[in-house]
Design a protein around this motif. Sequence first.
Motif, mmCIF file in Angstrom:
data_model
loop_
_atom_site.group_PDB
_atom_site.id
_atom_site.type_symbol
_atom_site.label_atom_id
_atom_site.label_comp_id
_atom_site.label_asym_id
_atom_site.label_seq_id
_atom_site.Cartn_x
_atom_site.Cartn_y
_atom_site.Cartn_z
ATOM 1 N N SER A 226 0.829 -1.206 0.000
ATOM 2 C CA SER A 226 0.000 0.000 0.000
ATOM 3 C C SER A 226 0.864 1.257 0.000
ATOM 4 N N ARG A 227 1.874 1.282 0.848
ATOM 5 C CA ARG A 227 2.741 2.458 0.939
ATOM 6 C C ARG A 227 3.486 2.705 -0.376
ATOM 7 N N ASN A 228 3.987 1.647 -0.982
ATOM 8 C CA ASN A 228 4.723 1.801 -2.247
ATOM 9 C C ASN A 228 3.832 2.397 -3.329
ATOM 10 N N LEU A 229 2.603 1.911 -3.410
ATOM 11 C CA LEU A 229 1.675 2.449 -4.410
ATOM 12 C C LEU A 229 1.323 3.892 -4.085
ATOM 13 N N PHE A 230 1.095 4.185 -2.816
ATOM 14 C CA PHE A 230 0.754 5.549 -2.404
ATOM 15 C C PHE A 230 1.864 6.518 -2.781
ATOM 16 N N GLN A 231 3.106 6.128 -2.555
ATOM 17 C CA GLN A 231 4.234 6.985 -2.890
ATOM 18 C C GLN A 231 4.348 7.213 -4.399
ATOM 19 N N LYS A 232 4.039 6.180 -5.181
ATOM 20 C CA LYS A 232 4.038 6.333 -6.643
ATOM 21 C C LYS A 232 2.944 7.300 -7.075
ATOM 22 N N LEU A 233 1.774 7.158 -6.445
ATOM 23 C CA LEU A 233 0.667 8.060 -6.758
ATOM 24 C C LEU A 233 1.017 9.510 -6.462
ATOM 25 N N LEU A 234 1.710 9.732 -5.342
ATOM 26 C CA LEU A 234 2.107 11.088 -4.972
ATOM 27 C C LEU A 234 2.979 11.731 -6.051
ATOM 28 N N LYS A 235 3.802 10.916 -6.705
ATOM 29 C CA LYS A 235 4.687 11.444 -7.753
ATOM 30 C C LYS A 235 3.956 11.627 -9.072
ATOM 31 N N ILE A 236 3.077 10.675 -9.397
ATOM 32 C CA ILE A 236 2.372 10.710 -10.682
ATOM 33 C C ILE A 236 1.205 11.687 -10.681
ATOM 34 N N HIS A 237 0.406 11.642 -9.603
ATOM 35 C CA HIS A 237 -0.852 12.396 -9.570
ATOM 36 C C HIS A 237 -1.217 12.663 -8.107
ATOM 37 N N PRO A 238 -0.636 13.684 -7.503
ATOM 38 C CA PRO A 238 -0.828 13.918 -6.058
ATOM 39 C C PRO A 238 -2.183 14.511 -5.686
ATOM 40 N N LYS A 239 -3.220 13.810 -6.108
ATOM 41 C CA LYS A 239 -4.600 14.183 -5.774
ATOM 42 C C LYS A 239 -5.264 12.894 -5.308
ATOM 43 N N ILE A 240 -5.288 12.701 -3.991
ATOM 44 C CA ILE A 240 -5.629 11.400 -3.420
ATOM 45 C C ILE A 240 -6.623 11.559 -2.270
ATOM 46 N N HIS A 241 -7.595 10.652 -2.243
ATOM 47 C CA HIS A 241 -8.582 10.609 -1.165
ATOM 48 C C HIS A 241 -8.356 9.331 -0.379
ATOM 49 N N ILE A 242 -7.851 9.449 0.841
ATOM 50 C CA ILE A 242 -7.514 8.284 1.661
ATOM 51 C C ILE A 242 -8.749 7.781 2.405
ATOM 52 N N MET A 243 -8.981 6.492 2.299
ATOM 53 C CA MET A 243 -10.082 5.842 3.001
ATOM 54 C C MET A 243 -9.480 4.792 3.940
ATOM 55 N N THR A 244 -9.815 4.827 5.206
ATOM 56 C CA THR A 244 -9.209 3.890 6.156
ATOM 57 C C THR A 244 -10.228 3.174 7.037
ATOM 58 N N ALA A 245 -11.523 3.358 6.770
ATOM 59 C CA ALA A 245 -12.565 2.814 7.647
ATOM 60 C C ALA A 245 -12.331 3.281 9.085
ATOM 61 N N ASN A 246 -11.954 4.544 9.210
ATOM 62 C CA ASN A 246 -11.700 5.208 10.505
ATOM 63 C C ASN A 246 -10.483 4.646 11.252
ATOM 64 N N ARG A 247 -9.621 3.918 10.551
ATOM 65 C CA ARG A 247 -8.342 3.512 11.158
ATOM 66 C C ARG A 247 -7.333 4.635 10.874
ATOM 67 N N PHE A 248 -7.535 5.753 11.514
ATOM 68 C CA PHE A 248 -6.779 6.963 11.196
ATOM 69 C C PHE A 248 -5.286 6.824 11.471
ATOM 70 N N GLU A 249 -4.916 5.934 12.369
ATOM 71 C CA GLU A 249 -3.510 5.774 12.748
ATOM 72 C C GLU A 249 -2.659 5.281 11.582
ATOM 73 N N ILE A 250 -3.288 4.685 10.555
ATOM 74 C CA ILE A 250 -2.526 4.154 9.437
ATOM 75 C C ILE A 250 -2.056 5.245 8.483
ATOM 76 N N VAL A 251 -2.660 6.427 8.560
ATOM 77 C CA VAL A 251 -2.341 7.505 7.621
ATOM 78 C C VAL A 251 -0.855 7.852 7.645
ATOM 79 N N LYS A 252 -0.295 8.061 8.831
ATOM 80 C CA LYS A 252 1.114 8.448 8.944
ATOM 81 C C LYS A 252 2.041 7.356 8.401
ATOM 82 N N GLU A 253 1.572 6.097 8.387
ATOM 83 C CA GLU A 253 2.387 4.993 7.890
ATOM 84 C C GLU A 253 2.559 5.039 6.372
ATOM 85 N N LEU A 254 1.731 5.816 5.695
ATOM 86 C CA LEU A 254 1.785 5.892 4.239
ATOM 87 C C LEU A 254 2.804 6.900 3.745
ATOM 88 N N PHE A 255 3.165 7.852 4.594
ATOM 89 C CA PHE A 255 4.045 8.937 4.156
ATOM 90 C C PHE A 255 5.517 8.660 4.489
#
Length: 298
Positions: free
Chosen positions: A269-298
Amino acid sequence: MLKEKLKDKIITLETTPPKSPTLNEMLKKLEDSKAYEYIDGFSTTDCPLSKLKYNSIIAAYRLQEKFKKPVIATMTMRDRNKIALQSDLLGANDLGITNILALTGDPAKMSDQPNVKGVVEGSSLLLLEIIRAFNNGMDYGGKEFKIKPKPITPFAVSNSYAKNFSTIERKIFKKVKNYAVGIITQPVYDIEIVDKMIGIRNKVRKEFEDERKEFEIIFGFFPITRLKTAQFLHSHVPGIYVPDKWIEKLIKAHKISEEEEYKVGLELSRNLFQKLLKIHPKIHIMTANRFEIVKELF
């Protein structure tokens, strides 16, 4: 504010209000997770799966007041007729909630409440038309407001996968024709899908070149950390494609341990997220309210 960010970089986070008379617990969970430090804004869902939840517009107001970041409030057609839609828009406008995500909504038969009937006077296109009228200073019936509402920024949704991508293109075209400025997709898990969706954006933009309608694709992103989640999304949720290589890696990790499964899923997930940030940094994160995972993506 969010509309301007669409031209550059925008990261938003979906929140699902609880079935509770207070939002305090969710706000505390967000604050403790520090997720708000990584994003530009939030969204609030509107009784997803037709399950009873705290009001999406009031939740948006609470979030906006607490974190001083803009919020997209979801409004579904399932629960409101034209009068209720416009009434809610007026109230939201007064509260400064001017980013609205138009949804048709999940079927009422999925509800956890007995004998629920959907209203559904029209699809999300009707709400987009109503918002257009408000932005022209009048109600849907064509009567001018004595006090013109604050400008509303309309968002809509799209599948991120189909056997025939022309169906996705046609639906996006209709929503952009009705002045949606941001199209939030179902979660993506493949860069080839991302490229196809960007191609659709470019084609639709060209169709509206003379009318100067500007819109942007915002890619949905749901981190997968469990094999069962990957299999469920791939097999049971229309409009989402999870690559076989993701499922295969998660199967191997699942056989080792739950910890390994989480580690492998998060890495994918993190690898894809980082690629998305470079290609198209317009992203809507969905975590089913597991908000603690957000920082793990960056």
